[in-house]
Design a protein around this motif. Structure first.
Motif, PDB file in Angstrom:
ATOM      1  N   TRP A   1      61.526  49.118  22.505  1.00 49.48           N
ATOM      2  CA  TRP A   1      61.628  48.263  23.694  1.00 49.48           C
ATOM      3  C   TRP A   1      63.080  47.980  24.038  1.00 49.48           C
ATOM      4  O   TRP A   1      63.507  48.108  25.176  1.00 49.48           O
ATOM      5  N   ALA A   2      63.864  47.588  23.027  1.00 48.06           N
ATOM      6  CA  ALA A   2      65.269  47.239  23.265  1.00 48.06           C
ATOM      7  C   ALA A   2      66.061  48.429  23.782  1.00 48.06           C
ATOM      8  O   ALA A   2      66.946  48.281  24.630  1.00 48.06           O
ATOM      9  N   SER A   3      65.740  49.627  23.290  1.00 47.27           N
ATOM     10  CA  SER A   3      66.494  50.815  23.701  1.00 47.27           C
ATOM     11  C   SER A   3      66.168  51.232  25.125  1.00 47.27           C
ATOM     12  O   SER A   3      66.873  52.068  25.699  1.00 47.27           O
ATOM     13  N   ALA A   4      65.096  50.664  25.708  1.00 44.00           N
ATOM     14  CA  ALA A   4      64.724  50.985  27.092  1.00 44.00           C
ATOM     15  C   ALA A   4      64.897  49.803  28.034  1.00 44.00           C
ATOM     16  O   ALA A   4      64.594  49.910  29.225  1.00 44.00           O
ATOM     17  N   ASP A   5      65.425  48.689  27.516  1.00 44.34           N
ATOM     18  CA  ASP A   5      65.540  47.456  28.303  1.00 44.34           C
ATOM     19  C   ASP A   5      66.984  47.274  28.763  1.00 44.34           C
ATOM     20  O   ASP A   5      67.898  47.157  27.937  1.00 44.34           O
ATOM     21  N   ILE A   6      67.186  47.216  30.070  1.00 41.88           N
ATOM     22  CA  ILE A   6      68.537  47.058  30.597  1.00 41.88           C
ATOM     23  C   ILE A   6      69.167  45.745  30.139  1.00 41.88           C
ATOM     24  O   ILE A   6      70.405  45.630  30.051  1.00 41.88           O
ATOM     25  N   ALA A   7      68.347  44.748  29.793  1.00 43.69           N
ATOM     26  CA  ALA A   7      68.887  43.472  29.319  1.00 43.69           C
ATOM     27  C   ALA A   7      69.643  43.626  28.001  1.00 43.69           C
ATOM     28  O   ALA A   7      70.477  42.780  27.654  1.00 43.69           O
ATOM     29  N   THR A   8      69.388  44.711  27.270  1.00 40.85           N
ATOM     30  CA  THR A   8      70.122  44.989  26.032  1.00 40.85           C
ATOM     31  C   THR A   8      71.610  45.166  26.306  1.00 40.85           C
ATOM     32  O   THR A   8      72.437  44.954  25.415  1.00 40.85           O
ATOM     33  N   LEU A   9      71.957  45.539  27.522  1.00 41.91           N
ATOM     34  CA  LEU A   9      73.359  45.738  27.877  1.00 41.91           C
ATOM     35  C   LEU A   9      74.163  44.456  27.675  1.00 41.91           C
ATOM     36  O   LEU A   9      75.357  44.513  27.330  1.00 41.91           O
ATOM     37  N   ARG A  10      73.542  43.302  27.877  1.00 39.45           N
ATOM     38  CA  ARG A  10      74.253  42.040  27.696  1.00 39.45           C
ATOM     39  C   ARG A  10      74.790  41.917  26.284  1.00 39.45           C
ATOM     40  O   ARG A  10      75.971  41.589  26.060  1.00 39.45           O
ATOM     41  N   ALA A  11      73.947  42.189  25.291  1.00 40.82           N
ATOM     42  CA  ALA A  11      74.371  42.077  23.897  1.00 40.82           C
ATOM     43  C   ALA A  11      75.425  43.124  23.549  1.00 40.82           C
ATOM     44  O   ALA A  11      76.371  42.838  22.808  1.00 40.82           O
ATOM     45  N   LEU A  12      75.276  44.328  24.078  1.00 46.51           N
ATOM     46  CA  LEU A  12      76.234  45.394  23.775  1.00 46.51           C
ATOM     47  C   LEU A  12      77.627  45.058  24.309  1.00 46.51           C
ATOM     48  O   LEU A  12      78.638  45.292  23.631  1.00 46.51           O
ATOM     49  N   LEU A  13      77.699  44.521  25.509  1.00 51.48           N
ATOM     50  CA  LEU A  13      78.997  44.166  26.070  1.00 51.48           C
ATOM     51  C   LEU A  13      79.524  42.862  25.478  1.00 51.48           C
ATOM     52  O   LEU A  13      80.735  42.702  25.296  1.00 51.48           O
ATOM     53  N   ASP A  14      78.628  41.938  25.180  1.00 52.25           N
ATOM     54  CA  ASP A  14      79.030  40.684  24.552  1.00 52.25           C
ATOM     55  C   ASP A  14      79.704  40.945  23.207  1.00 52.25           C
ATOM     56  O   ASP A  14      80.647  40.244  22.819  1.00 52.25           O
ATOM     57  N   TYR A  15      79.247  41.965  22.516  1.00 50.06           N
ATOM     58  CA  TYR A  15      79.796  42.326  21.200  1.00 50.06           C
ATOM     59  C   TYR A  15      81.252  42.777  21.320  1.00 50.06           C
ATOM     60  O   TYR A  15      82.020  42.699  20.354  1.00 50.06           O
ATOM     61  N   ARG A  16      81.628  43.235  22.509  1.00 45.81           N
ATOM     62  CA  ARG A  16      82.954  43.832  22.708  1.00 45.81           C
ATOM     63  C   ARG A  16      83.945  42.908  23.418  1.00 45.81           C
ATOM     64  O   ARG A  16      85.003  43.358  23.848  1.00 45.81           O
TER      65      ARG A  16
END
Length: 541
Positions: A432-447
């Motif tokens: 689910w997470a790998s197909a959810d655009i909302a996952t982008l928030r966490a990926l960019l937040d990490y950086r």
């Protein structure tokens, strides 16, 4: 209901603000509905926006009518409740039903794929609640028209399936009367984002199976404390918000990982962002972050875990957060009841549709294409690929700023990627997470140490959209749109849902860029492939 404001110097600062507010008589005045608390320019608006203070009592008058609606729906076997509403009309019922673990389908979108998903789900057992305070909300009006046609096409009388919640005298009330729909009138002296305990929050939640009487009981249990200078949770929370703002911490990181209440940060986000984000000021609530990472941020936990906490049942939480937001508005020196910049994106949407006429919307030319992702915007440095664009977005965030991701997509699409069967819960969650655009928030937040927010469009336009345009000019904006493969006509309107959705995205982008805000639009020419590609690029930054 308990509030823990922290320790040390922060706690001392909160106590100082609380003492000033108490000395000024704010608790008793606010509890009594004094409209002068926010200054003379705000008095006329505040005079007709303080009805929420009495909803724990006045909303009880709705309970017999709500019980009748529930019994009638059960007798007819209508167990699929769909709520068409935006902002305050949808966020509270979503939290109420998620917390009570009862199913409610919420349509706060113009994405045709998401609306089609709801239309195709048990239409023969569907009860539609159409909620709009103004009665003219374009998204909700579109949903009503689409469902009316769907019911008629299925041989169902819409009058048997549609319930309307609106303010007295609204255009929607007149339409409902003419169509023979059941109408529940809300208190007109309550603004949308303060309407959780009104008909807007109670009617759809009760129909879905939530215990709304307990919600009012819990709110009533705390209401008596709100006039007191001591032992007043609303005053404590409002002083906390105000003191943190005065100390330069205007980014509120909301955590609820261990709370029994589900989804409250999304509701708080709208309440605080839309109430305080104006005149170049504001408190930015951030839902989804794991921790505060810079000097202008602090965390607040829903529940008992953490340094600063707000603990109590949902009904009490609603009332206390509303009270605290009104108190914070006084500390910030703004009117917490108006939303002066919300209409701008709506007007831009209308203008863009009008400019295009019968032709295609003017989207411009992409500055680059990276696989299934087109990039639109005026970016410096001639980015060569999507990775460069994401790096630019992170670097474009100014000091004390934030990055806002705004996705005009189907927020339930990722569930299609989760394999049901032998897969474990962890495997399904990963899929689910790998197909959810909302996952982008966490990926960019990490950086980045700067806060990253995520909003579903056009839902966020009725929420953080006010803060984006009226709050501090320190935001950078990443907008995401997607190709439409299964559009829906809006009966008796010159646009489809997909056309309206794109016009809303372009309209908001126009409002942001006209203010000089750094912004870029990513368009997914293939939604599934585009999301996966975007997430994979973000992972490799």
């Amino acid at each position: 209901m308990s509030i823990d404001v922290g320790v040390g110097h922060e706690a001392d600062a909160v106590q100082a603000v609380r003492e000033i507010l108490a000395a000024e008589g704010v608790p008793a005045a606010l509890a009594a509905g004094d409209p002068s608390l926010w200054g003379a320019p705000s008095q006329a608006e505040a005079r007709i926006r303080l009805g929420w203070l009495n909803l724990p009592l006045t909303s009880r008058e709705l309970l017999p009518e709500i019980v009748n609606l529930v019994e009638r729906a059960q007798a007819q076997g209508l167990d699929h409740v769909v709520l068409a509403g935006m902002g305050g009309s949808s966020l509270a019922p979503e939290v109420i039903c998620a917390t009570d673990d009862v199913p409610l389908t919420v349509l706060d979108t113009t994405d045709p794929h998401q609306v089609r998903r709801a239309l195709d789900d048990r239409l023969e057992r569907t009860l539609l609640v159409v909620s709009s305070k103004s009665g003219g909300t374009i998204e909700t009006d579109s949903h009503r028209r689409i469902y009316e046609k769907a019911f008629r096409d299925a041989g169902i009388d819409p009058a048997d399936r549609i319930i309307v919640v609106t303010d007295p005298g609204s255009p929607l009330e007149q339409t409902a009367i003419e169509s023979g729909y059941q109408v529940i009138l809300a208190d007109p002296n309550v603004g949308g984002r303060y309407s959780a305990l009104s008909a807007f929050g109670l009617v759809p939640s009760a129909l879905a199976g939530a215990d709304v009487r307990k919600l009012l009981d819990d709110a009533a249990g705390v209401r008596g404390l709100l006039s007191q200078p001591e032992g007043n949770p609303g005053l404590d929370l409002g002083a906390l918000l105000g003191a943190q703002y005065q100390a330069g911490r205007d980014k509120l990181i909301l955590l609820d990982t261990l709370s029994e209440i589900n989804g409250l940060p999304d509701w708080i986000e709208q309440l605080i962002a839309e109430s305080t984000g104006k005149q170049g000021k504001g408190i930015l609530p951030v839902a989804g972050a794991e921790a505060a990472e810079d000097h202008d941020q602090y965390t607040l936990n829903i529940g008992r875990d953490g340094e600063r906490t707000v603990d109590g049942p949902l009904g009490a939480q609603f009332l206390v957060w509303e009270y605290a937001t009104a108190v914070a508005g006084r500390v910030l020196g703004i009117d917490p009841f108006d939303q002066p910049n919300v209409a701008e994106s709506k007007e831009n949407t209308t203008a863009i549709l009008s400019e295009a006429g019968d032709g295609p919307l003017q989207t411009g030319t992409p500055i680059l294409t990276d696989g299934p992702v087109e990039v639109y915007g005026d970016l410096p440095g001639h980015p060569k690929d999507l990775a460069d664009v994401l790096r630019w977005a992170l670097k474009a965030v100014p000091d004390r700023g934030y990055l806002a991701i705004m996705a005009y997509l189907d927020r339930e699409a990722a569930f299609d990627a989760a394999t049901v069967g032998d897969a474990s819960f962890e495997e399904m969650t990963e899929q689910w997470a790998s197909a959810d655009i909302a996952t982008l928030r966490a990926l960019l937040d990490y950086r980045t140490d700067r806060p990253v927010t995520f909003g579903w469009g056009p839902r966020f336009l009725h929420s953080t959209g006010q803060f984006h345009k009226g709050g501090p000019a320190v935001g950078a904006f990443l907008q995401i749109t997607g190709a439409i493969t299964d559009d829906i006509e809006v009966p008796d309107k010159p646009y489809t849902l997909g056309r309206l959705q794109l016009a809303q995205a372009l309209g908001d982008l126009r409002a942001l860029t006209s203010r000089g805000r750094p912004a870029v639009r990513l368009h997914l020419t293939d939604r599934v492939a585009g999301v996966r590609h975007l997430l994979s690029v973000a992972e490799e930054l």
